[in-house]
Design an enzyme around this catalytic site. Sequence first.
Site, PDB file in Angstrom:
ATOM      1  N   LYS A 179       0.843  -1.207   0.000  1.00  0.00           N
ATOM      2  CA  LYS A 179       0.000   0.000   0.000  1.00  0.00           C
ATOM      3  C   LYS A 179       0.879   1.258   0.000  1.00  0.00           C
ATOM      4  O   LYS A 179       2.096   1.167   0.128  1.00  0.00           O
ATOM      5  CB  LYS A 179      -0.951  -0.029   1.204  1.00  0.00           C
TER       6      LYS A 179
HETATM    7  C1  LIG Z   1      -5.617  -4.248   0.978  1.00  0.00           C
HETATM    8  C2  LIG Z   1      -7.102  -4.122   0.899  1.00  0.00           C
HETATM    9  C3  LIG Z   1      -7.962  -4.591   1.908  1.00  0.00           C
HETATM   10  C4  LIG Z   1      -7.494  -5.416   3.069  1.00  0.00           C
HETATM   11  O1  LIG Z   1      -6.433  -4.931   3.766  1.00  0.00           O
HETATM   12  P1  LIG Z   1      -5.430  -5.949   4.546  1.00  0.00           P
HETATM   13  O2  LIG Z   1      -4.613  -5.019   5.357  1.00  0.00           O
HETATM   14  O3  LIG Z   1      -4.665  -6.687   3.513  1.00  0.00           O
HETATM   15  O4  LIG Z   1      -6.280  -6.835   5.386  1.00  0.00           O
HETATM   16  C5  LIG Z   1      -9.319  -4.345   1.783  1.00  0.00           C
HETATM   17  N1  LIG Z   1      -9.829  -3.697   0.731  1.00  0.00           N
HETATM   18  C6  LIG Z   1      -9.044  -3.247  -0.273  1.00  0.00           C
HETATM   19  C7  LIG Z   1      -9.666  -2.516  -1.412  1.00  0.00           C
HETATM   20  C8  LIG Z   1      -7.660  -3.472  -0.231  1.00  0.00           C
HETATM   21  O5  LIG Z   1      -6.906  -3.056  -1.246  1.00  0.00           O
END
Ligand SMILES: *Cc1c(COP(=O)(O)O)cnc(C)c1O
Length: 365
Positions: A179
């Site tokens: 991210k």
């Molecule tokens: C990454 C992501 C999640 C989940 O996040 P995690 O930290 O991996 O549990 C949920 N929704 C979207 C759109 C994402 O990109």
Amino acid sequence: MIPIARPQLGEEEKALVWSAMESGQLAQGARVAEFEAGFARYVGSPHGIATSSGTTALQLALLALGIGPGDEVITVSFTFTATVSPILHVGATPVFIDVDPVSFTMDVGQLEDAITPRTRAIVPVSLYGNPADMPAILEIAARYGLPVIEDACQAHGAELGGKRSGSWGIGVFSFYPTKNMTTGEGGILTTDDASFEDRARLLRQHGMRVRYVPEFLGYNFRMTDLHASIGIAQLAKLPAANARRHRIAERYDAELAGVLIPARRPDSVHAYHQYTLRVARRDDFLAQLAERGVGANIYYPLPVHRQQPFRDLDASRVPLPITDRLTEEILSIPVYPGLTDDEVSTIIGAVNATASELGELPRDA
Ligand SMILES: *Cc1c(COP(=O)(O)O)cnc(C)c1O
């Protein structure tokens, strides 16, 4: 091969993690509180509740709203699986609507028809860092008295009309390594509602306000001080990192040819978590990019309503033609701040050479 993502960690992260280790305070403590306050301030929300992941932050939001069996939650299928799995985990039913082919986010024109007496929440996704049309969604939600949870897991620093993702009411972020900023694993729930915040904080910690005295059935969805220490250092770097993403995206916008580039509303700031193209003959395109040394990727190769845990749901029988079509056409190229200018040039050259060889835009382009 230029990889599709490359987390950037440095001395600042090391120093903060090390000092947390030396302090002996490893689990949720002062560092988590500092990180929550800093992140909430950054997005422009009064409260932040840090969690073990974006997925648990979303589950916590649904639980704190009291959503459970018999309830419907309207969302999209054109997203990561973890937008939808928490809806099932709390016992509720997802209701999918399609996305807009230009913004890749919830088609607001379909929202009102999907609302039933059982609808309890709406979960739009600010996919790839492009904010969902929150003002329009909130306007419809307010008429029906429905809460909105923005899945901003890809939208750290995104803005619409001068408001950041996560500041529209309830927002959810992920700090997974790919991210725009990371804590290793982690997430945060942001909210402007003090009573919702109180309930979410208790649910995160076994329903306990007073230690060892649960007030109701809760969970352990906490972040650790070690992870929050990484987050504090990463948050300080986020504005510069996002600015670098913007400079790379501006070069792509100006120099890419023969592909559909991502659109951006003039009143928005795109966080460019992904820079996602639409192309015809996508799989050939992907293979040729790999031959040219560019690690592109597909987010996501199967829409949620076609994935094993979801495909037998009633919600998955509703036609989602735009979601299905985009899934065949999308391709994300590297856009992270660690790319050098030379790498960006290599990527532009590879995309343009592939486009001129395969030479077709998607059907309706
Ligand atoms: C990454 C992501 C999640 C989940 O996040 P995690 O930290 O991996 O549990 C949920 N929704 C979207 C759109 C994402 O990109």
